[in-house]
Scaffold this motif. Structure first.
Motif, PDB file in Angstrom:
ATOM      1  N   GLY A  32       2.177   6.432 -10.850  1.00  0.00           N
ATOM      2  CA  GLY A  32       2.084   5.868 -12.196  1.00  0.00           C
ATOM      3  C   GLY A  32       1.875   4.371 -12.164  1.00  0.00           C
ATOM      4  N   PRO A  33       1.651   3.761 -13.339  1.00  0.00           N
ATOM      5  CA  PRO A  33       1.481   2.304 -13.413  1.00  0.00           C
ATOM      6  C   PRO A  33       2.732   1.579 -12.916  1.00  0.00           C
ATOM      7  CG  PRO A  33       0.817   3.366 -15.465  1.00  0.00           C
ATOM      8  CD  PRO A  33       1.517   4.410 -14.659  1.00  0.00           C
ATOM      9  N   LEU A  34       2.515   0.467 -12.232  1.00  0.00           N
ATOM     10  CA  LEU A  34       3.611  -0.348 -11.707  1.00  0.00           C
ATOM     11  C   LEU A  34       3.414  -1.792 -12.152  1.00  0.00           C
ATOM     12  CD1 LEU A  34       3.727   1.021  -8.055  1.00  0.00           C
ATOM     13  CD2 LEU A  34       5.480   1.387  -9.798  1.00  0.00           C
ATOM     14  N   SER A  35       4.489  -2.430 -12.548  1.00  0.00           N
ATOM     15  CA  SER A  35       4.408  -3.837 -12.936  1.00  0.00           C
ATOM     16  C   SER A  35       4.447  -4.723 -11.699  1.00  0.00           C
ATOM     17  CB  SER A  35       5.575  -4.192 -13.860  1.00  0.00           C
ATOM     18  OG  SER A  35       6.797  -4.181 -13.138  1.00  0.00           O
ATOM     19  N   ASN A  36       4.108  -5.988 -11.889  1.00  0.00           N
ATOM     20  CA  ASN A  36       4.199  -6.950 -10.795  1.00  0.00           C
ATOM     21  C   ASN A  36       5.624  -7.038 -10.256  1.00  0.00           C
ATOM     22  OD1 ASN A  36       1.418  -8.051 -10.827  1.00  0.00           O
ATOM     23  ND2 ASN A  36       1.987  -8.643 -12.901  1.00  0.00           N
ATOM     24  N   ARG A  37       6.604  -7.015 -11.159  1.00  0.00           N
ATOM     25  CA  ARG A  37       8.004  -7.049 -10.735  1.00  0.00           C
ATOM     26  C   ARG A  37       8.345  -5.833  -9.870  1.00  0.00           C
ATOM     27  NH1 ARG A  37      12.006  -9.724 -13.361  1.00  0.00           N
ATOM     28  NH2 ARG A  37      10.850  -9.709 -15.342  1.00  0.00           N
ATOM     29  N   GLN A  38       7.897  -4.643 -10.305  1.00  0.00           N
ATOM     30  CA  GLN A  38       8.184  -3.429  -9.539  1.00  0.00           C
ATOM     31  C   GLN A  38       7.523  -3.443  -8.167  1.00  0.00           C
ATOM     32  OE1 GLN A  38       6.754  -0.827 -12.690  1.00  0.00           O
ATOM     33  NE2 GLN A  38       8.800   0.057 -12.937  1.00  0.00           N
ATOM     34  N   ILE A  39       6.286  -3.938  -8.095  1.00  0.00           N
ATOM     35  CA  ILE A  39       5.593  -4.016  -6.803  1.00  0.00           C
ATOM     36  C   ILE A  39       6.408  -4.833  -5.812  1.00  0.00           C
ATOM     37  CG2 ILE A  39       3.590  -5.014  -5.611  1.00  0.00           C
ATOM     38  CD1 ILE A  39       2.671  -2.586  -6.929  1.00  0.00           C
ATOM     39  N   VAL A  40       6.875  -6.010  -6.236  1.00  0.00           N
ATOM     40  CA  VAL A  40       7.618  -6.887  -5.333  1.00  0.00           C
ATOM     41  C   VAL A  40       8.951  -6.266  -4.931  1.00  0.00           C
ATOM     42  CG1 VAL A  40       8.764  -9.120  -5.138  1.00  0.00           C
ATOM     43  CG2 VAL A  40       6.494  -8.981  -6.132  1.00  0.00           C
ATOM     44  N   MET A  41       9.688  -5.724  -5.891  1.00  0.00           N
ATOM     45  CA  MET A  41      10.998  -5.155  -5.581  1.00  0.00           C
ATOM     46  C   MET A  41      10.886  -3.944  -4.661  1.00  0.00           C
ATOM     47  SD  MET A  41      13.086  -7.214  -6.886  1.00  0.00           S
ATOM     48  CE  MET A  41      14.541  -6.267  -6.433  1.00  0.00           C
ATOM     49  N   LEU A  42       9.905  -3.070  -4.912  1.00  0.00           N
ATOM     50  CA  LEU A  42       9.736  -1.892  -4.064  1.00  0.00           C
ATOM     51  C   LEU A  42       9.236  -2.272  -2.675  1.00  0.00           C
ATOM     52  CD1 LEU A  42       8.222   0.576  -6.697  1.00  0.00           C
ATOM     53  CD2 LEU A  42      10.502   0.692  -5.661  1.00  0.00           C
ATOM     54  N   ALA A  43       8.359  -3.272  -2.590  1.00  0.00           N
ATOM     55  CA  ALA A  43       7.898  -3.740  -1.276  1.00  0.00           C
ATOM     56  C   ALA A  43       9.059  -4.333  -0.490  1.00  0.00           C
ATOM     57  CB  ALA A  43       6.780  -4.765  -1.446  1.00  0.00           C
ATOM     58  N   ARG A  44       9.939  -5.067  -1.167  1.00  0.00           N
ATOM     59  CA  ARG A  44      11.125  -5.601  -0.494  1.00  0.00           C
ATOM     60  C   ARG A  44      11.978  -4.475   0.098  1.00  0.00           C
ATOM     61  NH1 ARG A  44      14.429 -10.658  -3.112  1.00  0.00           N
ATOM     62  NH2 ARG A  44      12.857 -12.275  -2.726  1.00  0.00           N
ATOM     63  N   GLN A  62       0.825  -1.207   0.000  1.00  0.00           N
ATOM     64  CA  GLN A  62       0.000   0.000   0.000  1.00  0.00           C
ATOM     65  C   GLN A  62       0.858   1.255   0.000  1.00  0.00           C
ATOM     66  OE1 GLN A  62      -2.430  -0.973   3.393  1.00  0.00           O
ATOM     67  NE2 GLN A  62      -3.502  -2.583   2.263  1.00  0.00           N
ATOM     68  N   MET A  63       1.998   1.225   0.681  1.00  0.00           N
ATOM     69  CA  MET A  63       2.921   2.358   0.641  1.00  0.00           C
ATOM     70  C   MET A  63       3.478   2.543  -0.767  1.00  0.00           C
ATOM     71  SD  MET A  63       5.072   2.052   4.222  1.00  0.00           S
ATOM     72  CE  MET A  63       6.155   3.407   3.750  1.00  0.00           C
ATOM     73  N   VAL A  64       3.836   1.449  -1.421  1.00  0.00           N
ATOM     74  CA  VAL A  64       4.343   1.523  -2.797  1.00  0.00           C
ATOM     75  C   VAL A  64       3.313   2.177  -3.710  1.00  0.00           C
ATOM     76  CG1 VAL A  64       4.921   0.119  -4.814  1.00  0.00           C
ATOM     77  CG2 VAL A  64       5.922  -0.431  -2.588  1.00  0.00           C
ATOM     78  N   LEU A  65       2.064   1.786  -3.576  1.00  0.00           N
ATOM     79  CA  LEU A  65       1.008   2.320  -4.440  1.00  0.00           C
ATOM     80  C   LEU A  65       0.732   3.794  -4.159  1.00  0.00           C
ATOM     81  CD1 LEU A  65      -1.430  -0.728  -4.359  1.00  0.00           C
ATOM     82  CD2 LEU A  65      -0.005   0.005  -6.286  1.00  0.00           C
ATOM     83  N   LYS A  66       0.863   4.205  -2.896  1.00  0.00           N
ATOM     84  CA  LYS A  66       0.618   5.606  -2.553  1.00  0.00           C
ATOM     85  C   LYS A  66       1.771   6.509  -2.969  1.00  0.00           C
ATOM     86  CE  LYS A  66      -2.503   4.658   1.322  1.00  0.00           C
ATOM     87  NZ  LYS A  66      -2.692   4.701   2.800  1.00  0.00           N
ATOM     88  N   GLU A  67       2.993   5.968  -2.929  1.00  0.00           N
ATOM     89  CA  GLU A  67       4.171   6.780  -3.216  1.00  0.00           C
ATOM     90  C   GLU A  67       4.517   6.824  -4.704  1.00  0.00           C
ATOM     91  OE1 GLU A  67       7.209   5.114  -0.784  1.00  0.00           O
ATOM     92  OE2 GLU A  67       6.285   5.772   1.106  1.00  0.00           O
ATOM     93  N   ASN A  68       3.916   5.935  -5.484  1.00  0.00           N
ATOM     94  CA  ASN A  68       4.202   5.876  -6.927  1.00  0.00           C
ATOM     95  C   ASN A  68       2.874   5.921  -7.675  1.00  0.00           C
ATOM     96  OD1 ASN A  68       7.317   4.928  -7.044  1.00  0.00           O
ATOM     97  ND2 ASN A  68       6.283   3.875  -5.365  1.00  0.00           N
TER      98      ASN A  68
END
Length: 316
Positions: free
Chosen positions: A265-277, A257-263
């Motif tokens: 623009g569109p995010l890929s599945n790969r980006q979601i996982v890497m940014l959450a990590r 949820q932090m990743v989605l609020k801070e970014n």
């Protein structure tokens, strides 16, 4: 491709007044509901919410979760976006002497296993997208036979003291003891107990009358974004939140949820996982590593967007 319906099932299990009580799972799915509406333009009437508050008329039991997912998939057509967010306990069950299987633990302990998820994935119509966000322990193998895109960490660093948070795991021995007290059978086969207590609502992994489909996966089926590796536990914690102050939550759900609020623009599945990590590492949850299992194409597909070519299933 024409954009179709957007449908979601959000499940939060806190297991109130039990030895396994958690505190952040309701908050996780309520926060996700808001994100689905405001960012991803889901119609609230197509978002089902199941949380285990004592006065709720429909509880997140194993049967209710599977029935709701089945109905959602039955309504799906090419171009539709389906989403399942689960926050609660997970477990590893001993299927036989040599193999363990992953499962989530609904509020009535009627386990939903990797075999159940595999059958659900196989029924998704071609050209529909199905995303599963599973914030639970041992969630790395909830859908089998997917290509590892972001996998286990070979070395683990010192993380947060485990005394400061609860793990989202119910050990197999605890489940076995619980069901033995219900059935009065001395048997280490968990399936025997589940079938006696839940009958035909038990997982297809143990129900010989409902054989598991052996349908092979197509290259573009099945995306798993897991809250942690199969051999790890996920955390139920209190984290400072700029909007709501300090609140209980699942560490992985909160990171997504932090990743989605801070970014924005569109995010890929790969980006979601890497940014959450990265967020979990900044919060010193260094022993919890979200993973991604899917086809090469789906790794770079946009999170919660209709598939551009073929059927996709995203699982977090």
């Amino acid at each position: 491709m024409e954009i179709g319906k957007k449908m979601a099932l959000l499940v939060g299990c806190n297991y109130p007044n039990t030895p396994h009580e958690l505190h952040g799972c309701h908050n996780d799915v309520l926060a996700m509901r808001e994100i689905l509406i405001t960012r991803f333009k889901f119609d609230p009437k197509f978002i089902e919410l199941l949380i285990d508050k004592p006065k709720n008329s429909i509880m997140p039991t194993g049967a209710n979760i599977k029935n709701t997912l089945t109905k959602m998939i039955d309504r799906a057509e090419k171009g539709d976006t389906l989403f399942f967010h689960y926050s609660g306990h997970g477990t590893l069950i001993n299927k036989n002497s040599s193999k363990q299987e992953e499962a989530i633990v609904p509020c009535d302990f009627n386990l939903i296993t990797s075999a159940d998820f595999r059958q659900l994935v196989n029924r998704v119509p071609k050209g529909a997208a199905f995303t599963i966000l599973s914030d639970s322990c041992h969630s790395g193998g909830l859908i089998d036979k997917e290509t590892e895109q972001i996998g286990p960490e070979k070395e683990k660093e010192n993380g947060v003291n485990q005394d400061s948070y609860k793990t989202k795991e119910i050990p197999f021995e605890s489940l076995l003891q619980y069901f033995t007290s219900l059935t009065n059978k001395i048997n280490r086969d968990i399936g025997t107990h589940l079938l006696e207590v839940f009958g035909e609502d038990a997982s297809i992994m143990f129900n010989e009358l409902q054989p598991i489909e052996k349908k092979p996966l197509k290259p573009d089926e099945g995306i798993l974004l897991s809250g942690c590796q199969t051999n790890e536990t996920s955390a139920d914690v209190e984290i400072n939140n700029m909007d709501n102050g300090r609140k209980p939550c699942g560490a992985f759900s909160n990171a997504v949820q932090m990743v989605l609020k801070e970014n924005r623009g569109p995010l890929s599945n790969r980006q979601i996982v890497m940014l959450a990590r990265k967020i979990l590492m900044m919060q010193h949850f260094n022993n919890q590593h979200p993973c991604l299992y899917c086809s090469d194409e789906n790794a770079d597909e946009m999170f919660l967007s209709p598939p551009q070519k073929t059927c996709h299933v995203h699982e977090i």
